[in-house]
Scaffold this motif. Sequence first.
Motif, PDB file in Angstrom:
ATOM      1  N   UNK A 163     -15.821  34.118 -19.166  1.00  9.66           N
ATOM      2  CA  UNK A 163     -15.973  35.121 -20.212  1.00  9.66           C
ATOM      3  C   UNK A 163     -17.291  34.930 -20.928  1.00  9.66           C
ATOM      4  N   UNK A 164     -17.947  36.030 -21.266  1.00 10.77           N
ATOM      5  CA  UNK A 164     -19.279  35.965 -21.858  1.00 10.77           C
ATOM      6  C   UNK A 164     -19.343  36.844 -23.096  1.00 10.77           C
ATOM      7  N   UNK A 165     -19.868  36.285 -24.182  1.00 12.48           N
ATOM      8  CA  UNK A 165     -20.047  37.022 -25.442  1.00 12.48           C
ATOM      9  C   UNK A 165     -21.527  36.945 -25.830  1.00 12.48           C
ATOM     10  N   UNK A 166     -22.301  37.998 -25.585  1.00 10.40           N
ATOM     11  CA  UNK A 166     -23.697  37.994 -26.016  1.00 10.40           C
ATOM     12  C   UNK A 166     -23.806  38.282 -27.512  1.00 10.40           C
ATOM     13  N   UNK A 167     -24.596  37.497 -28.234  1.00 10.93           N
ATOM     14  CA  UNK A 167     -24.771  37.714 -29.674  1.00 10.93           C
ATOM     15  C   UNK A 167     -26.225  37.487 -30.060  1.00 10.93           C
ATOM     16  N   UNK A 168     -26.564  37.915 -31.279  1.00 13.35           N
ATOM     17  CA  UNK A 168     -27.851  37.568 -31.871  1.00 13.35           C
ATOM     18  C   UNK A 168     -27.661  36.529 -32.976  1.00 13.35           C
ATOM     19  N   UNK A 169     -26.506  35.862 -32.968  1.00  8.01           N
ATOM     20  CA  UNK A 169     -26.260  34.839 -33.977  1.00  8.01           C
ATOM     21  C   UNK A 169     -25.850  35.440 -35.312  1.00  8.01           C
TER      22      UNK A 169
ATOM     23  N   UNK B  76     -38.144  40.070 -38.149  1.00  6.75           N
ATOM     24  CA  UNK B  76     -38.621  38.841 -38.791  1.00  6.75           C
ATOM     25  C   UNK B  76     -37.597  38.276 -39.765  1.00  6.75           C
ATOM     26  N   UNK B  77     -36.875  39.139 -40.456  1.00  5.15           N
ATOM     27  CA  UNK B  77     -35.936  38.642 -41.468  1.00  5.15           C
ATOM     28  C   UNK B  77     -34.488  38.610 -40.987  1.00  5.15           C
ATOM     29  N   UNK B  78     -34.259  39.009 -39.724  1.00  8.59           N
ATOM     30  CA  UNK B  78     -32.881  38.993 -39.223  1.00  8.59           C
ATOM     31  C   UNK B  78     -32.302  37.588 -39.408  1.00  8.59           C
ATOM     32  N   UNK B  79     -31.088  37.482 -39.959  1.00 15.40           N
ATOM     33  CA  UNK B  79     -30.558  36.150 -40.295  1.00 15.40           C
ATOM     34  C   UNK B  79     -30.403  35.252 -39.075  1.00 15.40           C
ATOM     35  N   UNK B  80     -30.894  34.040 -39.218  1.00 20.11           N
ATOM     36  CA  UNK B  80     -30.800  33.043 -38.146  1.00 20.11           C
ATOM     37  C   UNK B  80     -30.107  31.812 -38.711  1.00 20.11           C
ATOM     38  N   UNK B  81     -28.896  31.551 -38.227  1.00 20.54           N
ATOM     39  CA  UNK B  81     -28.046  30.485 -38.779  1.00 20.54           C
ATOM     40  C   UNK B  81     -27.505  29.636 -37.637  1.00 20.54           C
ATOM     41  N   UNK B  82     -28.404  29.118 -36.829  1.00 19.59           N
ATOM     42  CA  UNK B  82     -28.018  28.516 -35.556  1.00 19.59           C
ATOM     43  C   UNK B  82     -27.045  27.351 -35.704  1.00 19.59           C
TER      44      UNK B  82
END
Length: 283
Positions: free
Chosen positions: A25-31, A69-75
């Motif tokens: 199963x695969x879930x593509x996300x942008x975080x 540029x400001x898209x939230x990144x919470x790795x």
Amino acid sequence: MQVVRTVAEVRAALVALRAGLGAVGFVPTMGALHEGHLSLVRAAKEGCGSVIVSIFVNPTQFGPNEDFAKYPRTFEADCALLEAEGVDLVFAPQVEEMYPQGAATFVEVEGLSDRLDGASRPGHFRGVATVVAKLFHIVQPTRAYFGQKDAAQVAVLRRMVRELHFPLELVACATVREADGLAMSSRNRYLSVEERKQALVLKRALDAIAALQAAGERDAAALRAAGLRVIEAEPAAKLDYLKLVHPLTLEDVARTEGETLVAVAAWIGSTRLIDNVVLGDRV
């Protein structure tokens, strides 16, 4: 839970996963994960032996004046959530891994990509289709899971999967909402407290249309007018579109005799939000 950064690493890891666990199963996300993403992960776990999640903020689906540029990144927080859900593998490539220098190959679903969000965000769905095609090619999942909130995206990807003969099942899962009805989105964190309240107008407009349709109205123009009245009553909302369309072709419908997608997009302050509802029984 493994975290890998390169195509070679993810392919090596997949050999081991497929050896004993069957369906992938695969879930593509942008975080910037929230409960909506996690609901997709849980659906994947129910239907598959192993689950892979990608985290990649895809530059090609953002326009020049959009929020890349400001898209939230919470790795780190994202990985903690995924590990708690029992995800087997996280693929988190750098931009250079997905788009080598001089990359000039893109995937475009003509016609469909110019409707709804594609009309408002030229090139958006070309970027989405390209990165998802790359991810499908790399991961080669059995099933891929997407949220119904992004209904236009689902329609574009369904056609891409069919026409490019990807050997996978695309699964669309129900929109997950906050307690007050706001559709969950990573962009909700942009909203101020007051904007958060104003954003509920999208759901109120959809509810008004659904109620009128349930009462017997089938004329799309009349149903749309009912939704527009709700939007217009909220001064903070700047409407992008409110449309009643076929859920597979995204073409406007005159009457809601069959399954109909009601899709809305609006800006609340500087934040663009989308939502939708499907009228009629699913086919």
